[in-house]
Design an enzyme around this catalytic site. Sequence first.
Site, PDB file in Angstrom:
ATOM      1  N   GLU A 136      12.617   1.668  -0.644  1.00 60.60           N
ATOM      2  CA  GLU A 136      12.765   1.786   0.964  1.00 60.60           C
ATOM      3  C   GLU A 136      12.756   0.200   1.402  1.00 60.60           C
ATOM      4  O   GLU A 136      12.305  -0.729   0.643  1.00 60.60           O
ATOM      5  CB  GLU A 136      11.604   2.442   1.588  1.00 60.60           C
ATOM      6  CG  GLU A 136      11.756   4.084   1.271  1.00 60.60           C
ATOM      7  CD  GLU A 136      10.447   4.721   1.905  1.00 60.60           C
ATOM      8  OE1 GLU A 136       9.773   3.884   2.908  1.00 60.60           O
ATOM      9  OE2 GLU A 136      10.216   5.951   1.756  1.00 60.60           O
ATOM     10  N   GLY A 139       0.982  -1.133  -0.054  1.00 64.94           N
ATOM     11  CA  GLY A 139       0.257   0.009  -0.007  1.00 64.94           C
ATOM     12  C   GLY A 139       0.863   1.219  -0.056  1.00 64.94           C
ATOM     13  O   GLY A 139       1.840   1.259   0.535  1.00 64.94           O
ATOM     14  N   GLY A 140       0.625   2.250  -0.539  1.00 66.86           N
ATOM     15  CA  GLY A 140       1.125   3.581  -0.932  1.00 66.86           C
ATOM     16  C   GLY A 140       2.231   3.729  -1.693  1.00 66.86           C
ATOM     17  O   GLY A 140       3.085   4.621  -1.660  1.00 66.86           O
ATOM     18  N   VAL A 141       2.471   2.680  -2.447  1.00 70.13           N
ATOM     19  CA  VAL A 141       3.877   2.733  -3.534  1.00 70.13           C
ATOM     20  C   VAL A 141       3.418   3.523  -4.921  1.00 70.13           C
ATOM     21  O   VAL A 141       4.205   3.581  -5.715  1.00 70.13           O
ATOM     22  CB  VAL A 141       4.631   1.359  -3.711  1.00 70.13           C
ATOM     23  CG1 VAL A 141       4.905   0.944  -2.006  1.00 70.13           C
ATOM     24  CG2 VAL A 141       3.396   0.327  -4.113  1.00 70.13           C
ATOM     25  N   ASP A 150      -9.398  -2.944  -5.351  1.00 68.66           N
ATOM     26  CA  ASP A 150      -8.978  -2.343  -4.091  1.00 68.66           C
ATOM     27  C   ASP A 150     -10.257  -1.763  -3.588  1.00 68.66           C
ATOM     28  O   ASP A 150     -10.786  -0.847  -4.093  1.00 68.66           O
ATOM     29  CB  ASP A 150      -8.021  -1.115  -4.402  1.00 68.66           C
ATOM     30  CG  ASP A 150      -7.330  -0.965  -3.011  1.00 68.66           C
ATOM     31  OD1 ASP A 150      -7.979  -0.979  -2.022  1.00 68.66           O
ATOM     32  OD2 ASP A 150      -6.198  -0.153  -3.034  1.00 68.66           O
ATOM     33  N   ASN A 195       8.831   3.528  -7.981  1.00 66.28           N
ATOM     34  CA  ASN A 195       8.277   4.763  -7.754  1.00 66.28           C
ATOM     35  C   ASN A 195       9.021   5.584  -7.122  1.00 66.28           C
ATOM     36  O   ASN A 195      10.019   5.062  -6.082  1.00 66.28           O
ATOM     37  CB  ASN A 195       6.687   4.599  -7.415  1.00 66.28           C
ATOM     38  CG  ASN A 195       5.873   4.681  -8.489  1.00 66.28           C
ATOM     39  OD1 ASN A 195       6.140   4.973  -9.824  1.00 66.28           O
ATOM     40  ND2 ASN A 195       4.894   3.855  -8.513  1.00 66.28           N
ATOM     41  N   LYS A 210       0.308   2.314  -6.670  1.00 67.68           N
ATOM     42  CA  LYS A 210      -0.212   1.274  -7.679  1.00 67.68           C
ATOM     43  C   LYS A 210      -1.177   1.899  -8.668  1.00 67.68           C
ATOM     44  O   LYS A 210      -1.243   1.425  -9.752  1.00 67.68           O
ATOM     45  CB  LYS A 210      -0.554   0.091  -6.929  1.00 67.68           C
ATOM     46  CG  LYS A 210       0.289  -0.649  -6.056  1.00 67.68           C
ATOM     47  CD  LYS A 210      -0.462  -2.171  -5.348  1.00 67.68           C
ATOM     48  CE  LYS A 210      -1.591  -1.717  -4.391  1.00 67.68           C
ATOM     49  NZ  LYS A 210      -1.031  -0.611  -3.340  1.00 67.68           N
ATOM     50  N   THR A 211      -2.044   2.728  -7.875  1.00 69.01           N
ATOM     51  CA  THR A 211      -3.102   3.066  -8.609  1.00 69.01           C
ATOM     52  C   THR A 211      -2.510   4.124  -9.700  1.00 69.01           C
ATOM     53  O   THR A 211      -3.205   4.162 -10.970  1.00 69.01           O
ATOM     54  CB  THR A 211      -4.099   3.764  -7.805  1.00 69.01           C
ATOM     55  OG1 THR A 211      -4.795   3.049  -6.689  1.00 69.01           O
ATOM     56  CG2 THR A 211      -5.326   4.484  -8.640  1.00 69.01           C
ATOM     57  N   THR A 212      -1.839   4.954  -9.392  1.00 67.63           N
ATOM     58  CA  THR A 212      -0.954   5.813 -10.397  1.00 67.63           C
ATOM     59  C   THR A 212      -0.347   4.981 -11.626  1.00 67.63           C
ATOM     60  O   THR A 212      -0.682   5.368 -12.734  1.00 67.63           O
ATOM     61  CB  THR A 212       0.062   6.672 -10.182  1.00 67.63           C
ATOM     62  OG1 THR A 212      -0.569   7.527  -8.690  1.00 67.63           O
ATOM     63  CG2 THR A 212       0.734   7.580 -11.025  1.00 67.63           C
TER      64      THR A 212
END
Length: 350
Positions: free
Chosen positions: A249, A27-29, A66, A276, A31-33
């Site tokens: 990260e 989450g937060g990497v 999602d 990303n 994916k949607t973009t």
Amino acid sequence: MSDDLEPTLGNLLEADTLQWIFVGGKGGVGKTTTSCSLAVKFADTPIKDKESGSQRQRRVLLVSTDPAHNVSDAFNQKFSRDPSPVNDVPGLDAMEIDPQGVKLLTNNIFNKFNADSTTDQGLAGAVSAIKDALTGLPGIDEVSVLVHIMNEVKRLNYDITIFDTAPTGHTLRLLSLPQTLNETIEKLTSVQGIGGILAQAGTFVSSHTGMTTDEVKGTMQTFTATLKKVQEQFQNNKLTTFVPVCIPEFLPVYETERLMQELCKYKIDVQNIVVNQVIQTIPGEQPHPLLEARKRIQGKYLEQIADLYEELFHVVKMPLLTNEVRGVPALRTYGKYLAEVYDVKVAGYV
């Protein structure tokens, strides 16, 4: 890195047989973009006939599985469980689907049945137990989503479907379900004596739903056949691929390694990895100390990514952006650098 493996997603755009692309990761990497930009890029890239040289509009379906449903936010447009056109992107439709919102196949049969309508409480109880067993199979709701999507793809004749998936754990469960559920159903139907019970139950259900016994059997057979087709297509590397997305990260890189192992286990193809939020600075500029510190931290994990993947996969390094990616123009810009190498010296900050 091998000269043959360009650090872009261009190989996917050039693939003739590809029908399913899953985009996933922690989450937060991004994916949607990534999935939305890729979908726009596919829709903007026509299909060319190699023999005649003619070309036509590509038909693309973008599906969000999602529960957060950020696809609507990315396009500034509300989507539902049914495919609808994306504004200003000819050829692209999108849908946001929740497993809980899809009526289960078993409900189509059993919800017509009223156990109170018969005096044969023993057989009514058996039918109720079978209903509970089928609807309680692990992942039956998610599998129903896949069946629903496949039916929509077939009905509306899409060339390719791109999935914006839930975070890693949910996605792995979704992709493993066709195989797992097929094995469960096969074990269930192989139990000694179960055939007679199911035959009795089918006769009983048909007498209380208006469906014939053959219709009940046909509905179940269609479901299991579609399930096997889903499994076969997902494990066919000419038809399906998965694009893991991460950032440089520790936790995202670690989770990507675990994801790659699981995808290998379920025989799902991976050709590309998107990294990303990579910090790039224009040579000669003096970056802020904070930015320089973050760049050093990222450098360590970028080295790990290179050691692990660059010899075998197309590793796409996307820049840390100056603005959020929302709306079709921003998604098109982002998609441009999925398909061609971003160079900060040439493109500047984007």
